[in-house]
Design a protein around this motif. Structure first.
Motif, PDB file in Angstrom:
ATOM      1  N   THR A  13      -3.601   0.563   7.730  1.00 58.19           N
ATOM      2  CA  THR A  13      -3.169   1.727   6.973  1.00 58.19           C
ATOM      3  C   THR A  13      -2.008   1.312   6.074  1.00 58.19           C
ATOM      4  O   THR A  13      -1.067   0.670   6.522  1.00 58.19           O
ATOM      5  CB  THR A  13      -2.727   2.873   7.912  1.00 58.19           C
ATOM      6  OG1 THR A  13      -3.852   3.280   8.684  1.00 58.19           O
ATOM      7  CG2 THR A  13      -2.210   4.061   7.136  1.00 58.19           C
TER       8      THR A  13
ATOM      9  N   ASP B 188      -0.747   1.155   1.450  1.00 58.38           N
ATOM     10  CA  ASP B 188      -0.962   1.563   0.065  1.00 58.38           C
ATOM     11  C   ASP B 188      -1.799   0.578  -0.735  1.00 58.38           C
ATOM     12  O   ASP B 188      -2.206   0.886  -1.846  1.00 58.38           O
ATOM     13  CB  ASP B 188       0.389   1.744  -0.645  1.00 58.38           C
ATOM     14  CG  ASP B 188       1.181   2.909  -0.061  1.00 58.38           C
ATOM     15  OD1 ASP B 188       0.540   3.893   0.335  1.00 58.38           O
ATOM     16  OD2 ASP B 188       2.416   2.803   0.002  1.00 58.38           O
TER      17      ASP B 188
ATOM     18  N   LYS C 199      -5.707   5.073   3.870  1.00 58.86           N
ATOM     19  CA  LYS C 199      -4.586   5.911   3.465  1.00 58.86           C
ATOM     20  C   LYS C 199      -4.122   6.718   4.671  1.00 58.86           C
ATOM     21  O   LYS C 199      -4.916   7.117   5.513  1.00 58.86           O
ATOM     22  CB  LYS C 199      -4.999   6.872   2.348  1.00 58.86           C
ATOM     23  CG  LYS C 199      -5.687   6.200   1.153  1.00 58.86           C
ATOM     24  CD  LYS C 199      -4.817   5.153   0.511  1.00 58.86           C
ATOM     25  CE  LYS C 199      -5.518   4.479  -0.641  1.00 58.86           C
ATOM     26  NZ  LYS C 199      -5.980   3.136  -0.359  1.00 58.86           N
ATOM     27  N   GLU C 200      -2.825   6.946   4.760  1.00 57.27           N
ATOM     28  CA  GLU C 200      -2.251   7.729   5.862  1.00 57.27           C
ATOM     29  C   GLU C 200      -2.954   9.082   5.956  1.00 57.27           C
ATOM     30  O   GLU C 200      -3.080   9.796   4.967  1.00 57.27           O
ATOM     31  CB  GLU C 200      -0.752   7.930   5.629  1.00 57.27           C
ATOM     32  CG  GLU C 200      -0.035   8.610   6.764  1.00 57.27           C
ATOM     33  CD  GLU C 200       0.080   7.752   8.001  1.00 57.27           C
ATOM     34  OE1 GLU C 200      -0.059   8.300   9.111  1.00 57.27           O
ATOM     35  OE2 GLU C 200       0.306   6.540   7.866  1.00 57.27           O
TER      36      GLU C 200
END
Length: 168
Positions: A102, A104, A110-111
């Motif tokens: 997880t 960017d 994505k979170e």
């Protein structure tokens, strides 16, 4: 040779039609073929006789994809321990994989991203979800193959519950 093929095909049909046949079969419903244009992220978990693989598959369209995977070795103790512990291990590995992938960057989850998950058992045992309950948390064990020697708590028809909540 034709007789052998016909007898084999008949055994497969019986396996689909009735429970407890020589060649047990689980009906699978395929409603279409992939076109190669599919896109998106998917999680896959494969429980084998030696390893558990957790994968992030990113379909990019035009038949292209990226694969990120982590392999987790199954110990002999895990193969012979209580079934609940084996499935807890699977859930813990999935959680670790999601947490470590997880972020960017490209190819990262994505979170809070919610993804479809496919679960396969390639060598260990055969699991069946009832016709009315397609929830993997309530799968039923049908057959234990030779590479796994899980304890008696995973007997034919037993219910395997996964007690993990990963949130979003």
């Amino acid at each position: 040779m034709r007789m052998i093929v016909e007898a084999f095909a008949e055994s497969l049909e019986l396996g689909l039609a009735k429970y407890n046949q020589i060649v047990p079969m689980i009906p699978t419903f395929v409603f279409g073929w992939p076109s190669g244009q599919e896109t998106g992220d998917y999680l896959a978990v494969d429980l084998g006789g030696t390893n558990l693989r957790v994968c992030l598959v990113t379909l990019q369209g035009d038949g292209k994809f990226e694969l990120t995977q982590t392999k987790y070795r199954l110990t002999e103790e895990q193969k012979q321990d209580e079934g609940q512990k084996l499935f807890d291990f699977c859930a813990e590995c999935l959680k670790a994989f999601v947490e470590s992938n997880t972020g960017d960057g490209p190819g990262m989850l994505k979170e809070g991203q919610v993804l479809p998950l496919g679960f396969t058992v390639s060598d260990a045992f055969l699991i069946y979800l009832s016709e009315t309950d397609f929830d993997i948390r309530f799968a039923r064990l049908l057959i234990v193959l030779v590479s796994m020697h899980v304890s008696r708590d995973l007997i034919l028809g037993s219910e395997c519950r996964v007690n993990h909540d990963f949130g979003n």
